[in-house]
Design a protein around this motif. Structure first.
Motif, mmCIF file in Angstrom:
data_model
loop_
_atom_site.group_PDB
_atom_site.id
_atom_site.type_symbol
_atom_site.label_atom_id
_atom_site.label_comp_id
_atom_site.label_asym_id
_atom_site.label_seq_id
_atom_site.Cartn_x
_atom_site.Cartn_y
_atom_site.Cartn_z
ATOM 1 N N ARG A 133 3.899 -13.856 -11.913
ATOM 2 C CA ARG A 133 4.184 -13.805 -12.731
ATOM 3 C C ARG A 133 5.495 -13.792 -12.553
ATOM 4 N N ARG A 134 6.298 -13.047 -11.489
ATOM 5 C CA ARG A 134 7.362 -13.362 -10.819
ATOM 6 C C ARG A 134 8.535 -12.199 -11.523
ATOM 7 N N LYS A 135 7.470 -10.995 -10.962
ATOM 8 C CA LYS A 135 7.642 -10.124 -11.877
ATOM 9 C C LYS A 135 7.805 -9.345 -10.538
ATOM 10 N N SER A 136 8.830 -8.343 -10.326
ATOM 11 C CA SER A 136 9.174 -6.689 -9.755
ATOM 12 C C SER A 136 7.818 -5.368 -9.305
ATOM 13 N N PHE A 137 7.486 -4.628 -8.281
ATOM 14 C CA PHE A 137 6.513 -4.102 -8.483
ATOM 15 C C PHE A 137 6.975 -3.425 -9.267
ATOM 16 N N SER A 138 8.136 -2.646 -10.317
ATOM 17 C CA SER A 138 8.377 -1.294 -10.914
ATOM 18 C C SER A 138 7.700 -1.870 -12.005
ATOM 19 N N GLU A 139 7.368 -3.625 -12.174
ATOM 20 C CA GLU A 139 7.172 -3.758 -13.574
ATOM 21 C C GLU A 139 6.199 -3.705 -14.333
ATOM 22 N N ILE A 140 4.937 -4.506 -12.604
ATOM 23 C CA ILE A 140 3.884 -4.791 -12.659
ATOM 24 C C ILE A 140 3.072 -2.900 -12.560
ATOM 25 N N MET A 141 3.774 -2.026 -12.229
ATOM 26 C CA MET A 141 2.722 -0.585 -12.020
ATOM 27 C C MET A 141 3.609 -0.199 -13.418
ATOM 28 N N ASP A 142 4.288 -0.677 -14.211
ATOM 29 C CA ASP A 142 4.714 0.383 -15.855
ATOM 30 C C ASP A 142 3.208 0.198 -16.188
ATOM 31 N N HIS A 151 -5.655 -2.833 -7.992
ATOM 32 C CA HIS A 151 -5.734 -3.565 -6.490
ATOM 33 C C HIS A 151 -4.833 -4.023 -6.135
ATOM 34 N N LEU A 152 -5.092 -3.908 -4.564
ATOM 35 C CA LEU A 152 -4.105 -4.410 -3.833
ATOM 36 C C LEU A 152 -3.658 -5.903 -4.223
ATOM 37 N N LEU A 153 -4.740 -6.913 -3.607
ATOM 38 C CA LEU A 153 -4.592 -8.333 -3.672
ATOM 39 C C LEU A 153 -4.032 -8.843 -5.334
ATOM 40 N N SER A 154 -4.482 -7.862 -6.621
ATOM 41 C CA SER A 154 -4.487 -8.530 -8.066
ATOM 42 C C SER A 154 -2.983 -7.690 -8.484
ATOM 43 N N LEU A 155 -1.801 -6.848 -7.603
ATOM 44 C CA LEU A 155 -0.595 -6.251 -7.920
ATOM 45 C C LEU A 155 0.053 -7.467 -7.150
ATOM 46 N N TYR A 156 -0.046 -8.112 -6.194
ATOM 47 C CA TYR A 156 0.336 -8.716 -5.153
ATOM 48 C C TYR A 156 0.447 -10.145 -6.458
ATOM 49 N N ARG A 157 -0.729 -10.676 -6.664
ATOM 50 C CA ARG A 157 -0.614 -11.930 -7.161
ATOM 51 C C ARG A 157 -0.195 -11.834 -8.710
ATOM 52 N N LYS A 158 0.137 -10.784 -9.135
ATOM 53 C CA LYS A 158 0.875 -10.798 -10.619
ATOM 54 C C LYS A 158 1.980 -10.478 -10.272
ATOM 55 N N MET A 159 2.638 -10.122 -8.937
ATOM 56 C CA MET A 159 3.671 -10.374 -8.218
ATOM 57 C C MET A 159 4.357 -11.290 -8.018
ATOM 58 N N LYS A 160 3.691 -12.396 -7.723
ATOM 59 C CA LYS A 160 3.869 -13.785 -7.383
ATOM 60 C C LYS A 160 3.869 -14.574 -8.634
ATOM 61 N N LYS A 215 0.690 -1.676 0.192
ATOM 62 C CA LYS A 215 0.301 0.300 -0.319
ATOM 63 C C LYS A 215 0.380 1.346 0.019
ATOM 64 N N ARG A 216 1.819 1.324 0.806
ATOM 65 C CA ARG A 216 2.821 2.347 1.049
ATOM 66 C C ARG A 216 3.780 2.185 -0.293
ATOM 67 N N ALA A 217 3.809 1.597 -1.027
ATOM 68 C CA ALA A 217 4.982 1.250 -2.605
ATOM 69 C C ALA A 217 4.072 2.171 -3.361
ATOM 70 N N VAL A 218 2.730 1.427 -3.352
ATOM 71 C CA VAL A 218 1.568 2.089 -4.354
ATOM 72 C C VAL A 218 1.475 3.971 -4.663
ATOM 73 N N GLN A 219 1.062 4.019 -3.260
ATOM 74 C CA GLN A 219 1.227 5.927 -3.029
ATOM 75 C C GLN A 219 2.256 6.195 -3.365
ATOM 76 N N SER A 220 3.070 6.153 -2.852
ATOM 77 C CA SER A 220 4.825 6.346 -3.784
ATOM 78 C C SER A 220 4.694 6.429 -4.638
ATOM 79 N N VAL A 221 4.677 6.419 -5.472
ATOM 80 C CA VAL A 221 4.442 6.412 -7.352
ATOM 81 C C VAL A 221 3.732 6.850 -8.039
ATOM 82 N N ARG A 222 2.112 6.799 -6.823
ATOM 83 C CA ARG A 222 1.110 7.173 -7.674
ATOM 84 C C ARG A 222 1.721 8.624 -8.254
ATOM 85 N N GLY A 223 2.238 9.838 -7.147
ATOM 86 C CA GLY A 223 2.113 11.286 -7.648
ATOM 87 C C GLY A 223 2.962 11.160 -8.796
ATOM 88 N N ASN A 224 3.963 10.232 -9.004
ATOM 89 C CA ASN A 224 4.929 9.673 -9.860
ATOM 90 C C ASN A 224 4.430 9.712 -11.098
#
Length: 711
Positions: free
Chosen positions: A250-259, A239-248, A199-208
């Motif tokens: 697809r073995r992708k990093s947070f930045s790759e999913i948020m791109d 959604h956070l759970l969707s992000l978490y599942r995709k990272m897990k 949640k904190r990671a999403v909030q930190s990149v939301r501005g960018n």
């Protein structure tokens, strides 16, 4: 905190005054019934049913559902009875409350069994009135919102149950708004630390991201406006759970999913959806193979939309969903849109779409009931249901051009059972795109599937290793269980008749009163249960025969144990007769049957050393013989000693095939630098056939010795 006055104001938007008054009356009844009761958080208990009713009011549910929401804990937690509710609020509301009450947790020693039993009750309650599950989902949603007052272990248990059962059901019924919130709250309850960090990671990149989102959104909106099309572009939150599942997964990093940037375009008509698709494909380059048309082929829960992936400016990946306003409401409210549109009277087309969603939901519940009837127990049932709740769909065509939806990984057997259980039970082959294909072949979207059936065909246990649908798995298990029971009863009767031969009696001639006494003594409900146990080897036929004949008559018999005449083997006995893998008996061999508990009769060769110690025990071994013209293919193992020669295995296999033998397995081991030992597991019809195969093998020059192997 919401009050009854707040709810009343909300209900004025779509209910009649007399209906609102009924809901208010239910609230005051619940307030009085729960007087003095408080929640773990310290709030008055009535705040919970009021919150549940408010959730349903946001979905524009009918008055009966809202009244049931107000009263859903009254039967369970207060002295008020179902009959009292029926008198006060009518039969329908009482039935809804009773249905929801029956879904509450029962205390089992086994938590998995408790969850399974509860879900089984849920299926029955949904079958009577689909609104039961909507009230239950709203109840669960408010409980998840107020998890904070519970112990950490209880939080995790409830969160796990929510993610395993309630969230997938909400998805299956198209209740996307409820599903998303249940998943977010379930994720927070299961993994609080991971949830907070993400949640904190999403909030930190939301501005960018905000500037990029604004630029893409403006570009898409300008493109649509230029073409004078009606459509509104909105950004999609991840959604956070969707992000978490995709990272897990697809073995992708947070930045790759948020791109990846997601957008939704809401328009007025279906025709406009396709026109907007063409426009944005001209603006940004589409990614091949990433377009999905859920408008032409809706998902099982009624969801409709166009999905496409694009490469935006500077190579930014963009995901776009295009749908009408009615489809947007359906995506968020699913089956509840049936009542929402009923309340708003939004036109014939919307009514038709929601009616179809309602019909799909009822069809799914009907399928659940079929699976429940076939399942051996509640754990088996919930195993099937979980398969059904997590599908990634493929869409295939019947020979008539109808579309069938199946989960990813489905096979021709799954397709056959989806058409009809009888088609699945009698399928022998399949044509995929008009070409013969194995029944285990995985289906792909767009294929045409035609099932070939035969009246004599039967389900195969091997199918269980590749079927993907719950319906196919439960139908196969159900058939095999019934088949095993029929075969066990038939074999049990044969064995009992053989045991009764010593007393010159037959089963059909026995005194029925004596038989009933025996059934009661052995605690069997029916004759079939007794015969099944004998056939499975759980009870000895000789002992049952002695009890049935009676001690006086049995004492007059010349011997203490009956002399069995040989039991005939035809090769078609099925699952209750098996062939020992230590000696591999085949027709023509002298054989004996070993009565093995739970397995029926295991047939060994007469001189097999594994049964030497019990060979003369008439309670555990019975003489057997092969019938004339016995049919089937029987496994045998040959051991061939041969000198090394290039291409020898190929020559050996060719000779066996010429002699109509079917090779199941070949293994080789080197005895020394010159000699190899080859073990061949092959299928033959009888001893004469085996002799013919062995003669063929001996014609090879470098074969020194050939013997039939045993363990």
């Amino acid at each position: 905190m919401s009050t009854i006055e707040d709810l009343t104001d909300r209900l004025r938007g779509y209910l009649k005054p007399e209906e609102i008054q009924q809901v208010r009356r239910a609230y005051f009844f619940a307030e009085q019934a729960h007087d003095g009761q408080r929640r773990r958080s310290g709030e008055h208990y009535v705040t919970h049913p009021l919150a549940v009713a408010t959730i349903l009011a946001n979905m524009h549910m009918d008055p009966e559902s809202l009244m049931a929401a107000m009263l859903h804990d009254v039967i369970e937690d207060t002295p008020v009875t179902k009959e009292a509710l029926s008198r006060q609020f009518g039969e329908t509301v009482a039935e809804l409350v009773d249905g929801v009450s029956k879904l509450t947790q029962i205390h089992f020693e086994d938590k998995a069994l408790a969850q399974a039993e509860n879900f089984q009750k849920m299926a029955l309650a949904m079958a009577r009135d689909i609104r039961v599950i909507l009230v239950k989902l709203a109840d669960r949603l408010h409980n998840m919102r107020t998890l904070g007052a519970l112990r950490p272990d209880k939080k995790r248990r409830i969160a796990r149950e929510t993610l395993d059962i309630y969230s997938p059901i909400a998805s299956r019924l198209g209740l996307n708004t409820i599903r998303t919130e249940l998943e977010e709250l379930g994720f927070e309850g299961m993994h609080p630390m991971r949830y907070e960090r993400l949640k904190r990671a999403v909030q930190s990149v939301r501005g960018n991201r905000r500037q990029v989102i604004r630029e893409i959104q403006t570009a898409l909106q300008d493109c649509i406006d230029t073409e004078e099309l009606s459509g509104k572009v909105i950004g999609r939150e991840k959604h956070l759970l969707s992000l978490y599942r995709k990272m897990k997964e697809r073995r992708k990093s947070f930045s790759e999913i948020m791109d990846v940037y997601g957008f939704r375009i809401i328009t007025d008509k279906v025709d406009t959806c396709y026109r907007i698709l063409g426009v944005i494909h001209n603006l940004y380059k589409p990614v091949p193979g990433r377009f999905k048309d859920y408008i032409a082929i809706p998902k099982a829960n009624g969801y409709q939309s166009l999905h496409t992936s694009l490469i935006g400016m500077n190579g930014i990946p963009i995901e776009v969903q295009i749908r009408t306003r009615e489809m947007e409401a359906m995506a968020n409210n699913g089956i509840a849109a049936h009542w929402l549109y009923k309340a708003n009277q939004s036109g014939e087309k919307a009514q038709g779409m929601t009616g179809a969603s309602h019909a799909r939901a009822r069809q799914w519940v009907k399928g659940l009931l079929e699976m429940q009837q076939r399942a051996g127990n509640s754990l088996e049932f919930i195993e099937h249901v979980k398969m059904d709740l997590f599908p990634d769909e493929v869409y295939v065509f019947t020979p008539k051009g109808d579309i069938m939806e199946l989960p990813s990984g489905a096979t021709a057997v799954d397709f056959a059972y989806a058409v009809h259980t009888d088609v699945g039970n009698s399928c022998v082959a399949a044509r995929i795109n008009r070409r013969l294909s194995p029944l285990s072949a995985h289906l792909e979207s767009g294929q045409s599937v035609d099932i070939i059936t035969s009246p004599s065909a039967r389900p195969n246990l091997a199918w269980m290793s590749f079927v993907a649908t719950a319906k196919a798995r439960s139908a196969i298990r159900h058939y095999l269980k019934n088949q095993q029971r029929e075969e066990s009863v038939s074999l049990g009767k044969r064995l009992l008749n053989k045991a009764l031969d010593a007393y010159n009696k037959q089963y059909d001639d026995l005194d029925k009163a004596q038989l009933q006494v025996l059934l009661k003594e052995f605690q069997y409900e029916s004759e079939q249960d007794l015969l099944e146990d004998i056939g499975l080897g759980n009870r000895m036929a000789f002992g049952v025969a002695r009890v049935l004949i009676g001690h006086e008559e049995s004492a007059q018999a010349d011997s203490d144990s009956p002399v069995f005449s040989k039991l005939a083997i035809s090769g078609t006995e099925g699952m209750v007769t098996s062939y020992a893998r230590c000696c591999h008996p085949i027709p023509g061999d002298p054989v004996v049957g070993h009565i093995s508990s739970g397995r029926g009769i295991v047939i060994h060769m007469d001189n097999c050393r594994n049964i030497a110690s019990i060979r003369n025990d008439s309670n555990r071994c019975i003489p057997m013989d092969w019938t004339e013209g016995v049919i089937g293919e029987f496994t045998v193992v040959l051991r061939v000693e041969a000198e090394h020669e290039k291409g020898f295995i190929a020559s050996l296999a060719a000779l066996i095939t010429e002699a109509d033998g079917s090779i199941e397995k070949i293994t080789t081991e080197e005895r020394d630098a010159r000699i190899s030992l080859i073990n061949i597991e092959l299928g033959v019809s009888n001893r004469v056939h085996l002799a013919r195969v062995m003669r063929r093998i001996r014609t090879l020059n470098n074969v020194n010795r050939i013997v039939r192997a045993r363990r």
